[in-house]
Design an enzyme around this catalytic site. Structure first.
Site, PDB file in Angstrom:
ATOM      1  N   HIS A   1      11.109  -3.143 -12.786  1.00  0.00           N
ATOM      2  CA  HIS A   1      10.002  -2.224 -13.063  1.00  0.00           C
ATOM      3  C   HIS A   1      10.341  -0.847 -12.504  1.00  0.00           C
ATOM      4  CE1 HIS A   1       6.414  -5.084 -13.982  1.00  0.00           C
ATOM      5  NE2 HIS A   1       7.479  -5.332 -14.720  1.00  0.00           N
TER       6      HIS A   1
ATOM      7  N   TYR B   1      -2.649  -0.661 -10.313  1.00  0.00           N
ATOM      8  CA  TYR B   1      -3.495  -0.689  -9.119  1.00  0.00           C
ATOM      9  C   TYR B   1      -4.772   0.068  -9.459  1.00  0.00           C
ATOM     10  CZ  TYR B   1       0.493  -2.242  -6.276  1.00  0.00           C
ATOM     11  OH  TYR B   1       1.533  -2.948  -5.738  1.00  0.00           O
TER      12      TYR B   1
ATOM     13  N   PRO C   1      -1.694  -6.940   1.878  1.00  0.00           N
ATOM     14  CA  PRO C   1      -0.787  -7.123   0.737  1.00  0.00           C
ATOM     15  C   PRO C   1      -0.597  -5.891  -0.153  1.00  0.00           C
ATOM     16  CG  PRO C   1      -2.883  -8.209   0.331  1.00  0.00           C
ATOM     17  CD  PRO C   1      -2.931  -7.711   1.733  1.00  0.00           C
TER      18      PRO C   1
ATOM     19  N   LYS D   1       4.490  -5.407   0.927  1.00  0.00           N
ATOM     20  CA  LYS D   1       5.524  -5.141   1.926  1.00  0.00           C
ATOM     21  C   LYS D   1       5.903  -6.350   2.785  1.00  0.00           C
ATOM     22  CE  LYS D   1       6.268  -0.967   0.767  1.00  0.00           C
ATOM     23  NZ  LYS D   1       7.356  -0.875  -0.231  1.00  0.00           N
TER      24      LYS D   1
ATOM     25  N   TYR E   1       7.274   2.998  -2.034  1.00  0.00           N
ATOM     26  CA  TYR E   1       7.012   1.779  -2.811  1.00  0.00           C
ATOM     27  C   TYR E   1       8.306   1.007  -3.062  1.00  0.00           C
ATOM     28  CZ  TYR E   1       4.578  -1.415  -5.887  1.00  0.00           C
ATOM     29  OH  TYR E   1       4.030  -2.555  -6.430  1.00  0.00           O
TER      30      TYR E   1
HETATM   31  C1  PHB Z   1       1.709  -9.850  -6.423  1.00  0.00           C
HETATM   32  O1  PHB Z   1       2.145  -9.890  -7.578  1.00  0.00           O
HETATM   33  O2  PHB Z   1       1.386 -10.881  -5.825  1.00  0.00           O
HETATM   34  C2  PHB Z   1       1.524  -8.534  -5.758  1.00  0.00           C
HETATM   35  C3  PHB Z   1       2.029  -7.400  -6.369  1.00  0.00           C
HETATM   36  C4  PHB Z   1       1.857  -6.169  -5.772  1.00  0.00           C
HETATM   37  C5  PHB Z   1       1.156  -6.068  -4.592  1.00  0.00           C
HETATM   38  C6  PHB Z   1       0.671  -7.199  -3.961  1.00  0.00           C
HETATM   39  C7  PHB Z   1       0.850  -8.449  -4.550  1.00  0.00           C
HETATM   40  O3  PHB Z   1       0.972  -4.843  -4.042  1.00  0.00           O
END
Ligand code: PHB
Ligand code: APR
Length: 396
Positions: free
Chosen positions: A76, A204, A296, A300, A387
């Site tokens: 990605h 997000y 989460p 990280k 990121y």
């Molecule tokens: C996930 O796919 O579990 C996931 C992806 C991005 C995040 C947190 C969890 O920031």
């Protein structure tokens, strides 16, 4: 004592931290044993995170366990942020020349276990470590249990990779640890479903009803989260309720793309941040969740486990190859510098996206922050480099 095993590095825990460390040490001819409290089935069935930073993917390649990750993982090059009535994409590749890999931690763990067993090296499953002894001055010992009997591992060093409830950190006298903790008043309700993701990349979402995240494990398997109350329970949520609430929080353009389906898994993860310092006590080294838990947001946790393992594997290798102790002496300081670097990002990103209260003032500030962050070249670059993961080497 039924059995005494001698090895160079005794590793407690077969999560990503312990497994990755065992492979990297193995590459340098350093002997290890891995003790795991749970069964193989249990370890391989846990649904966890799914975003691998550059450095984490590189370590998997260094360990030689990258075939499936490189074939099946999705590269990605950016993420989208939805807020107000807008969706803004941040292009990692344009800002940093790099991307991230979407590959489930569950799959990564399966690959690492299979590769270790294929190489004829042991993982003792259903073998909980009960205590770590003599790690301060003497020869460290791990006392563990298997089939109802007590055994011991005698080793040069112990790697405590046993997660946040493990025995390694608990073996250290409380007065020698400094703990830092931040607890959030909400959690993430997550669903895993065999449906194509709503978007090619992660979204997000800052929504007035609360945060949401559209993630995935593959082109056919989606992972979605919605912010929920801390006291909420999975039993309160039918699949239909979940999809309805997610749909409400999606940006308009994505609403029509949402494909729903029955859950493969649903769970609630409370959001918290926890750090134990230092990460080294004599010959006992903590790595991964044993030393720190991240909220989460930004994914990280797994990547910090990998950076700890990077520093620890370098330090142990230098010790065995050249009798150098300087990297072992610096391990805690080095690993913690990067830990706090990731905490800074995770906490800021958490504060930007979640609903903390009903105060519209706070929501306005979040929207202003998001507008600035997505509108400024410098801010986008800063977001992208955090990121995709700060380079491990920068902290050495
Ligand atoms: C996930 O796919 O579990 C996931 C992806 C991005 C995040 C947190 C969890 O920031
Ligand atoms: N003896 C042996 N094994 C133990 C013991 C014990 N006393 N206590 C815990 N374990 C095992 C757990 O069963 C688990 O398999 O240690 C392992 C720790 O693995 P993880 O919790 O996965 O922690 P870590 O390897 O540090 O991985 C980092 O990143 O995405 C985040 O929290 C997520 O798991 C993830 C982490």
């Amino acid at each position: 004592m039924a059995k005494t095993i001698r090895t160079q590095v005794g590793i407690i825990g077969s999560g990503p931290a312990g497994l990755l460390l065992s492979h990297l040490l193995d590459k340098h001819g350093i002997e290890t044993i891995v003790l795991e409290r749970q069964s193989r089935l249990h370890v391989e069935g846990r649904i966890r995170a799914g975003v691998l930073e550059q450095g984490t993917a590189r370590l998997m390649r260094e360990a030689g366990v990258n075939e499936r990750m490189d074939n099946e993982g999705l590269v990605h090059d950016g993420v989208s942020l939805a807020f107000g009535n807008r969706v803004e994409r941040i292009d990692f590749r344009a800002h940093t020349g790099k991307g991230v890999i979407i590959y489930g931690q569950t799959e990564m763990t399966k690959d690492l276990i299979q590769a270790r067993l294929n190489a004829g090296k042991a993982i003792e499953f259903e073998a909980p470590a009960l205590a770590v002894e003599d790690y301060r001055t003497g020869t460290p010992r791990i006392i563990y249990e298997k089939n109802g009997e007590r055994h011991e591992v005698i080793c040069d060093f112990v790697a405590g990779c046993d997660g946040s409830h493990g025995v390694s950190r608990q073996s250290i006298p409380a007065e020698q640890l400094t703990l830092f903790e931040k607890v959030y008043p909400f959690g993430w309700l997550g669903i895993l479903a065999e449906v194509p993701p709503v978007n090619d990349e992660l979204i997000y979402i800052n929504h007035e009803r609360g945060f949401a995240l559209c993630s995935m494990r593959s082109h056919t398997r989606s992972r979605y989260y919605i912010q929920c109350a801390l006291e909420d329970h999975v039993e309160n949520w039918s699949d239909e309720d979940f999809w309805k609430e997610l749909h409400r929080r999606l940006p308009s353009a994505a609403k029509d793309q949402l494909v729903t389906g029955p859950r493969l898994e649903m769970s609630i993860a409370p959001l918290r941040c926890f750090v134990a310092e230092p990460m080294r006590f004599g010959k006992l080294f903590l790595a991964g969740d044993a030393a720190h838990i991240m909220p989460p947001t930004g994914a990280k946790g797994l990547n910090l486990a990998a950076s700890d393992v990077f520093f620890l594997s370098r330090a142990l290798t230098a010790y065995y190859a050249e009798k150098r102790t300087d990297l072992l002496d610096r391990y805690s300081e080095t690993a913690l510098r990067r830990v706090w670097g990731s905490i800074r990002f995770s906490l800021w990103y958490t504060s930007l996206l979640h609903k903390f209260d009903e105060d519209p003032f706070n929501h306005r500030i979040q929207l202003a922050d998001l507008t600035y962050m997505t509108g400024s070249e410098a801010a986008r670059t800063s977001f992208a480099e955090n990121y995709i993961g700060l380079p491990f080497e920068k902290f050495e």
